[in-house]
Design an enzyme around this catalytic site. Structure first.
Site, PDB file in Angstrom:
ATOM      1  N   ASP A   1       0.705  -1.119  -0.020  1.00 51.47           N
ATOM      2  CA  ASP A   1      -0.051  -0.047   0.038  1.00 51.47           C
ATOM      3  C   ASP A   1       0.792   1.219   0.038  1.00 51.47           C
ATOM      4  O   ASP A   1       0.389   2.224  -0.880  1.00 51.47           O
ATOM      5  CB  ASP A   1      -0.905   0.011   1.130  1.00 51.47           C
ATOM      6  CG  ASP A   1      -1.828  -1.150   1.367  1.00 51.47           C
ATOM      7  OD1 ASP A   1      -1.253  -2.041   0.735  1.00 51.47           O
ATOM      8  OD2 ASP A   1      -2.497  -1.313   2.347  1.00 51.47           O
TER       9      ASP A   1
ATOM     10  N   GLU B   1       2.535  -8.991  11.408  1.00 52.51           N
ATOM     11  CA  GLU B   1       2.340  -8.704  10.128  1.00 52.51           C
ATOM     12  C   GLU B   1       3.842  -8.395   9.546  1.00 52.51           C
ATOM     13  O   GLU B   1       4.184  -8.782   8.523  1.00 52.51           O
ATOM     14  CB  GLU B   1       1.396  -7.533  10.202  1.00 52.51           C
ATOM     15  CG  GLU B   1       0.694  -7.326   8.785  1.00 52.51           C
ATOM     16  CD  GLU B   1      -0.080  -5.835   8.947  1.00 52.51           C
ATOM     17  OE1 GLU B   1      -0.222  -5.461  10.004  1.00 52.51           O
ATOM     18  OE2 GLU B   1      -0.790  -5.862   7.955  1.00 52.51           O
TER      19      GLU B   1
HETATM   20  C1  9WN Z   1      -5.630  -2.815   2.582  1.00 52.72           C
HETATM   21  C2  9WN Z   1      -4.532  -7.836   4.640  1.00 52.72           C
HETATM   22  C3  9WN Z   1      -3.810  -6.627   3.913  1.00 52.72           C
HETATM   23  C4  9WN Z   1      -2.789  -7.096   2.989  1.00 52.72           C
HETATM   24  C5  9WN Z   1      -2.055  -5.928   2.356  1.00 52.72           C
HETATM   25  C6  9WN Z   1      -1.599  -5.200   3.465  1.00 52.72           C
HETATM   26  C7  9WN Z   1      -2.798  -4.556   4.265  1.00 52.72           C
HETATM   27  C8  9WN Z   1      -4.875  -3.506   3.810  1.00 52.72           C
HETATM   28  C9  9WN Z   1      -5.016  -2.433   5.014  1.00 52.72           C
HETATM   29  O1  9WN Z   1      -3.356  -5.884   4.661  1.00 52.72           O
HETATM   30  O2  9WN Z   1      -3.500  -3.844   3.310  1.00 52.72           O
HETATM   31  O3  9WN Z   1      -5.721  -3.741   1.615  1.00 52.72           O
HETATM   32  O4  9WN Z   1      -6.096  -2.134   5.281  1.00 52.72           O
HETATM   33  O5  9WN Z   1      -3.737  -2.166   5.157  1.00 52.72           O
HETATM   34  O6  9WN Z   1      -0.942  -4.182   2.932  1.00 52.72           O
HETATM   35  O7  9WN Z   1      -1.052  -6.544   1.662  1.00 52.72           O
HETATM   36  O8  9WN Z   1      -3.301  -7.894   1.956  1.00 52.72           O
HETATM   37  O9  9WN Z   1      -3.366  -8.640   5.299  1.00 52.72           O
END
Ligand code: 9WN
Length: 441
Positions: free
Chosen positions: A177, A414
């Site tokens: 992101d 994470e």
């Molecule tokens: C937006 C779920 C997801 C991962 C992404 C990570 C994060 C989401 C957020 O979490 O993104 O999609 O709300 O920050 O960047 O890679 O799939 O783990």
């Protein structure tokens, strides 16, 4: 319990604890729904302990697939709350005839690691043999047309005609992101006055909000959702109106590798025409990745399609050629040496020799913030998977050992601070547990 056994047992417990019975939540509190690429990694981890659940994970995800083949980046659990933006903000079924009426989904995509998961699940099942192997073969044959529709969607709607790279209309689609790779294109996104007011929920679930994207970044994320909604999530319209349009080398590399594996499955299912089509997709995607390697740095560069500018940032996405596989030996050696060298995993300040999301030598490096510096174990897993299939078993096993040493803290975070080793973001993140399980299997 010995170290490895304890890590594996704890990882299996976390995947069980994060299960709703139908899906695996990406994380217990921060992400209480099913994310697309998370689900694929989670299925890989689950294969080690529970083949039926590994299959169910992907079946549940594909129940959210759109009629045009789009596989949404989130499939929402109707029973869960606490993540924002949720179904009421995305309004997919209202805005697009392509979206299913249930389950509710988002309207953007995630990197296509799903065929990699199916290949891994099949390998585990075949090694086990017996009725589970038979069930898994039948399951893969049933899932295959959905995977094919997903890959055809990407080749048809998202491959950029000029660069051959897969086009993204939102940084969330990259899965990385707030990576510095998107700083320049995001700087050009002007948030319109009609952005609805909102309250972020994510910051409440981490120890320190500095580990998450900034409010300024969130405004842009939400504005791009508004743009996508106005275009009814249609890629053709977004190419005319989208204020964020990038060609993503990493996404394209994953697509190339996934097309190879789906072609292998097509051959197994005696679908020769499909296999030929998928091999063409793979060849085109791989060529696009190799064409975008910056000679000076040796890293692959994304492209801002609106300005036709290469985005030369030192992020982990620069190793896209290693993920794509099949690169000339000289380039492969250069990338592996760099990955393990001092600008990356071998930086002298690091606690574990693991590649961070952004190089510590980059001016954008921030070791505690999300995709701007921390180490993401799931990404390390993807690298080890690719390296072990590209005649680089030594590099793969070095990264695996270092990552397992890090995961011995059993927080299954994470992401981790590269220098202190501190766990960051969400704890008990499903895909981190899944990576550990596959490594230990
Ligand atoms: C937006 C779920 C997801 C991962 C992404 C990570 C994060 C989401 C957020 O979490 O993104 O999609 O709300 O920050 O960047 O890679 O799939 O783990």
């Amino acid at each position: 319990m010995t170290g490895s056994l304890s890590i594996a047992a704890r990882a299996a417990y976390i995947l069980r604890d994060n299960s709703t019975g139908l899906i695996t939540k990406a994380a217990p509190a921060l992400y209480p729904h099913q994310w697309s690429w998370d689900a694929a990694f989670n299925a890989i981890g689950l294969a080690a302990v529970d083949l039926p659940r590994a299959r169910l994970e992907l079946d549940s995800l594909f129940s959210g697939q759109w009629r045009n083949g789009l596989l949404p980046h989130i499939v929402f659990d109707p029973a869960a709350d606490g993540y924002w933006p949720g179904p009421a903000q995305w309004e997919c079924a209202t805005l697009s005839e392509e979206a299913p009426s249930a389950p509710a989904t988002s309207g953007i995509i995630d990197p296509p690691v799903h065929a990699i998961a199916v290949d891994r699940i099949l390998a585990v099942a075949r090694a086990a043999g017996g009725p589970e192997a038979e069930r898994t073969e039948a399951w893969a044959a049933h899932l295959y047309p959905k995977l094919l529709a997903w890959h055809r969607f990407l080749a048809r709607d998202r491959a950029d005609k000029q660069t051959g790279l897969i086009t993204l209309f939102h940084g969330w689609e990259s899965g990385t992101d707030n990576s510095p790779r998107w700083d320049a294109p995001y700087a050009a996104v002007e948030v319109g006055p009609s952005l609805p007011s909102y309250v972020r929920k994510d910051k409440a679930h981490v120890a320190n909000a500095g580990q998450r994207p900034t409010d300024r970044e969130y405004d842009r994320y939400l504005w791009l959702v508004e743009e996508a909604k106005r275009a009814s999530y249609d890629a053709g319209l977004l190419r005319q109106t989208g204020s964020f349009q990038v060609g993503d080398v990493l996404f394209t590399a994953i697509f190339a590798r996934a097309c190879d594996l789906l072609a292998k499955l097509a051959v197994h299912l005696r679908k020769a025409n499909d296999a030929a089509e998928l091999k063409d997709f793979a060849a085109e995607a791989r060529a696009a990745v190799f064409c975008h390697v910056d000679e000076a740095s040796g890293l692959a560069a994304d492209v801002d399609l609106r300005t036709e500018t290469w985005l030369r940032t030192e992020t982990i996405a620069g190793f896209a050629p290693l993920i794509a596989g099949g690169m000339p030996l000289e380039l492969r050696r250069r990338q592996v040496d760099m990955l393990l060298g001092q600008r990356w995993a071998g930086h002298p300040s690091f606690k574990y020799a693991l590649p961070p999301s952004t190089s510590p030598c980059s001016s954008a490096y921030n070791p505690a913030c999300y995709w701007r510096g921390p180490v993401w174990p799931v990404f390390t897993w993807l690298l080890t998977w690719a390296l072990s299939r590209s005649s680089e078993p030594g590099a793969a096993s070095a990264l695996r050992e270092a990552s397992l040493a890090q995961l011995a803290d059993e927080t299954f975070a994470e992401y981790y601070h590269p220098v202190t080793g501190e766990p960051l973001g969400s704890l008990h993140q499903s895909w981190t547990a899944a990576a550990a399980l596959d490594w230990l299997f």
